[in-house]
Design a protein around this motif. Structure first.
Motif, PDB file in Angstrom:
ATOM      1  N   ALA A 316     -15.029  55.639 -12.108  1.00 34.75           N
ATOM      2  CA  ALA A 316     -14.893  54.516 -11.112  1.00 34.75           C
ATOM      3  C   ALA A 316     -13.591  54.306 -10.883  1.00 34.75           C
ATOM      4  O   ALA A 316     -13.245  53.955  -9.579  1.00 34.75           O
ATOM      5  N   LEU A 317     -12.867  54.303 -11.787  1.00 32.94           N
ATOM      6  CA  LEU A 317     -11.355  54.201 -11.694  1.00 32.94           C
ATOM      7  C   LEU A 317     -10.515  55.348 -11.297  1.00 32.94           C
ATOM      8  O   LEU A 317      -9.693  54.955 -10.395  1.00 32.94           O
ATOM      9  N   HIS A 323      -6.169  57.164  -4.934  1.00 28.99           N
ATOM     10  CA  HIS A 323      -5.888  56.649  -3.606  1.00 28.99           C
ATOM     11  C   HIS A 323      -4.538  55.698  -3.799  1.00 28.99           C
ATOM     12  O   HIS A 323      -3.933  55.811  -2.606  1.00 28.99           O
ATOM     13  N   VAL A 324      -4.512  54.915  -4.745  1.00 23.45           N
ATOM     14  CA  VAL A 324      -3.451  54.133  -4.786  1.00 23.45           C
ATOM     15  C   VAL A 324      -2.132  54.822  -4.946  1.00 23.45           C
ATOM     16  O   VAL A 324      -0.857  54.462  -4.441  1.00 23.45           O
ATOM     17  N   PHE A 325      -2.042  56.026  -5.376  1.00 24.49           N
ATOM     18  CA  PHE A 325      -0.926  56.743  -5.345  1.00 24.49           C
ATOM     19  C   PHE A 325      -0.765  57.832  -4.520  1.00 24.49           C
ATOM     20  O   PHE A 325       0.174  58.955  -4.296  1.00 24.49           O
ATOM     21  N   ASP A 326      -1.792  57.865  -3.468  1.00 28.75           N
ATOM     22  CA  ASP A 326      -1.541  58.894  -2.432  1.00 28.75           C
ATOM     23  C   ASP A 326      -0.308  58.278  -1.514  1.00 28.75           C
ATOM     24  O   ASP A 326      -0.312  57.007  -0.961  1.00 28.75           O
ATOM     25  N   LEU A 331      -2.817  49.454   2.027  1.00 26.10           N
ATOM     26  CA  LEU A 331      -3.155  48.303   1.300  1.00 26.10           C
ATOM     27  C   LEU A 331      -4.361  47.493   1.999  1.00 26.10           C
ATOM     28  O   LEU A 331      -5.230  46.869   1.170  1.00 26.10           O
ATOM     29  N   SER A 332      -4.272  47.431   3.253  1.00 28.71           N
ATOM     30  CA  SER A 332      -5.232  46.643   4.081  1.00 28.71           C
ATOM     31  C   SER A 332      -6.362  47.645   4.475  1.00 28.71           C
ATOM     32  O   SER A 332      -7.123  47.015   5.133  1.00 28.71           O
ATOM     33  N   GLY A 333      -6.329  49.019   4.059  1.00 29.01           N
ATOM     34  CA  GLY A 333      -7.452  49.743   4.608  1.00 29.01           C
ATOM     35  C   GLY A 333      -8.714  49.611   3.944  1.00 29.01           C
ATOM     36  O   GLY A 333      -9.009  48.909   3.049  1.00 29.01           O
ATOM     37  N   ALA A 334      -9.845  50.084   4.521  1.00 28.59           N
ATOM     38  CA  ALA A 334     -11.383  49.676   3.848  1.00 28.59           C
ATOM     39  C   ALA A 334     -11.391  50.887   2.887  1.00 28.59           C
ATOM     40  O   ALA A 334     -12.336  50.474   2.214  1.00 28.59           O
ATOM     41  N   ILE A 335     -10.610  51.894   2.727  1.00 24.83           N
ATOM     42  CA  ILE A 335     -11.089  52.756   1.725  1.00 24.83           C
ATOM     43  C   ILE A 335     -10.478  52.042   0.422  1.00 24.83           C
ATOM     44  O   ILE A 335     -11.604  52.214  -0.523  1.00 24.83           O
ATOM     45  N   VAL A 336      -9.613  51.429   0.261  1.00 22.00           N
ATOM     46  CA  VAL A 336      -9.208  50.843  -1.009  1.00 22.00           C
ATOM     47  C   VAL A 336     -10.130  49.635  -1.524  1.00 22.00           C
ATOM     48  O   VAL A 336     -10.458  49.359  -2.435  1.00 22.00           O
ATOM     49  N   LEU A 396      -2.182  46.164  -7.469  1.00 21.47           N
ATOM     50  CA  LEU A 396      -2.203  47.400  -7.134  1.00 21.47           C
ATOM     51  C   LEU A 396      -0.889  47.960  -6.589  1.00 21.47           C
ATOM     52  O   LEU A 396      -0.450  48.920  -6.791  1.00 21.47           O
ATOM     53  N   LYS A 397      -0.318  46.999  -5.692  1.00 23.53           N
ATOM     54  CA  LYS A 397       0.987  47.476  -4.990  1.00 23.53           C
ATOM     55  C   LYS A 397       1.901  47.504  -6.188  1.00 23.53           C
ATOM     56  O   LYS A 397       2.932  48.092  -6.303  1.00 23.53           O
ATOM     57  N   THR A 398       2.042  46.292  -7.243  1.00 22.10           N
ATOM     58  CA  THR A 398       2.760  46.300  -8.389  1.00 22.10           C
ATOM     59  C   THR A 398       2.808  47.670  -9.079  1.00 22.10           C
ATOM     60  O   THR A 398       3.720  48.155  -9.552  1.00 22.10           O
TER      61      THR A 398
END
Length: 518
Positions: A316-317, A323-326, A331-336, A396-398
């Motif tokens: 799951a991770l 996605h985080v490193f794409d 950050l505000s998207g539905a995917i994350v 996640l941003k950090t």
């Protein structure tokens, strides 16, 4: 293709490097001190105005800068350029700024091994250079030069044995034969092994950490810049198997178990888990799947410790990490949001197992989850995500920014320490002004060599093979195939991995010894 070389006619660097250079630096017939004298004399000879022009042409100023910065006359070569002397954990990088590719893009070089490889990359090649007449023999000589440059003569004491702990492990070349712009890059990277002197060991470790951060940042920057030309591309780390494993651990701890305060409040997560667990046991008994007292819930804290439950969390991770490193990460998207909910759902989903006997689970196969549980579980996860979202997004941003800037790296083998680092980054289309740069990338070929084996070899066969090609880290032959991390990065750079792509030439080397050239 054949690996046969004609050393008698090979020359490079305005005929200053050839078979005679190998003969004059043969180990062990020529002492290391004498080899270093030959190498130093060669460096001095190419740092004269006339030779700089004849060898490097328009790049002569870059060549002079590299020679002065990393190979100062009368001193040992510089392993890593920084602004500190001796032990200092707050080291500051002091890179040498040069140009690369026909597009003259800026490149910053920090270590002596990469600096020497850069000189080999900008020296004017012969007309129509090929793997056989230029790239392979020059890689052999580069490897020999790297060995001589960085072997330690016992701290200058003739009575002490030489040490190879500062000799880089690998050298490599990437190239496209026949491309009009002569697209090729030689590479290497400073590496340290155990140091006998404690002070040297401490300083060496600090410089290695500095270099790890620097080169990882180089690759991330190159990938992000490349995405502007070739479309969205994921930064390298999560695509490398070793990094995936380390990053999943880091994400798990940061999200759920960090002692300084996890992104998901521990009490909220435990409350959600307990609520679903109570409902699960009730449904199992109500549906007569188990009898009362036969089953119990695996504790939440055991999930990361016991397989296959840990694998469920990892699975799951990984999509969340990728996605985080794409580079297109929003950050505000539905995917994350969806990926975070998936991770939360796995984390708070309880497992009912046969009750423990003597503290041991008789079976790790959970009882089937009743379908009636789904709606309640989804609703519970929604409540938990809504409450946790601000903290998770900030976390996640950090994590993303720390990774891209090279801070707080995962504890695993570091990509960017490989010889291919600059090679892969500098073969990117944005370093060149070719008519159709992206279409050329699958044509890139490459090979790597074991510098220490080359340095300790006395005979350089025309076939130049030691009966086989070794995988990264294998003591088999002098050639090396790309490591796991480099294989992971190749598709990101639009390279074609494998024996019919990047490895095609090295895999064509016959398993036989050739004739000795001298």
């Amino acid at each position: 293709m054949t690996a046969e070389l004609d050393w008698a006619i090979f020359s490079a660097f305005d005929n200053t490097l050839n078979a005679q250079f190998l003969k004059d630096t043969s180990t062990p017939s020529v002492p290391v001190k004498q080899q270093k004298e030959v190498f130093t004399k060669w460096l001095k000879s190419i740092n004269e105005d006339a030779r700089l022009t004849s060898i490097f042409g328009a790049r002569k100023d870059d060549a002079r800068d590299i020679l002065d910065a990393f190979f100062p006359e009368g001193k040992d070569p510089i392993c890593v350029r920084d602004l500190q002397e001796g032990h200092d954990p707050t080291r500051i990088a002091d890179p040498c700024n040069v140009k690369s590719g026909t597009a003259q893009r800026n490149l910053q070089i920090m270590d002596g091994a990469a600096a020497l490889a850069y000189l080999f990359s900008i020296a004017k090649p012969p007309l129509n250079p090929t793997w056989r007449n230029y790239f392979l023999p020059l890689l052999v000589i580069l490897s020999k030069c790297l060995y001589i440059a960085f072997i330690d003569q016992g701290g200058g004491d003739a009575n002490l044995p030489e040490s190879i702990t500062s000799v880089p492990f690998m050298s490599c070349v990437t190239y496209i034969e026949g491309w009009p712009s002569n697209r090729f890059t030689f590479g290497s990277c400073f590496t340290t092994g155990p140091q006998s002197n404690a002070q040297n060991a401490l300083t060496s470790h600090e410089r290695r950490q500095l270099l790890d951060v620097w080169r990882r940042r180089l690759l991330n920057s190159a990938l992000i810049a490349n995405s502007k030309i070739t479309g969205p591309s994921k930064p390298l780390g999560p695509l490398c198997p070793r990094f995936v494993k380390s990053l999943t651990e880091k994400f798990y701890v940061t999200l759920f178990t960090n002692k300084k305060g996890p992104a998901i409040d521990s009490k909220d997560a435990k409350s959600s888990f307990d609520f679903i667990a109570k409902m699960l046991l009730g449904l199992l008994i109500a549906n007569k799947i188990v009898q009362p007292g036969v089953a119990e819930i695996m504790p939440l804290e055991d999930f990361w410790r016991i397989e296959p439950f840990k694998a469920n969390l990892v699975n799951a991770l990984v999509p969340l990490i990728e996605h985080v490193f794409d580079t297109a990460y929003d950050l505000s998207g539905a995917i994350v949001a969806g990926l975070c909910r998936d991770v939360l759902k796995v984390y708070v989903t309880p497992y009912a197992l046969p009750i423990r006997v003597g503290g041991q689970w008789p079976s790790l196969k959970p009882y089937p989850e009743p379908t009636e549980l789904k709606n309640s579980k989804d609703a519970t996860v929604t409540v938990l995500w809504t409450k946790s979202m601000p903290s998770v997004i900030t976390t996640l941003k950090t994590l993303r920014e720390a990774f891209l800037m090279g801070k707080d790296p995962p504890q695993c083998p570091i990509y960017g320490r490989c010889a291919e680092t600059y090679c892969f980054a500098c073969m990117l289309p944005n370093f060149y002004d070719d008519p159709a740069p992206d279409g050329s990338m699958p044509q890139v070929r490459g090979m790597a060599m074991d510098i220490r084996k080359i340095g300790q070899s006395e005979q350089f066969a025309t076939g130049f093979t030691s009966l086989g090609v070794g995988k990264s880290g294998e003591a088999k032959g002098v050639y090396r195939l790309p490591c796991e991390n480099c294989n992971g990065m190749q598709p990101v750079f639009k390279l074609k991995p494998g024996p019919d792509g990047y490895d095609a030439d090295i895999m064509a080397v016959p398993d036989k010894e050739g004739k000795v050239p001298f």
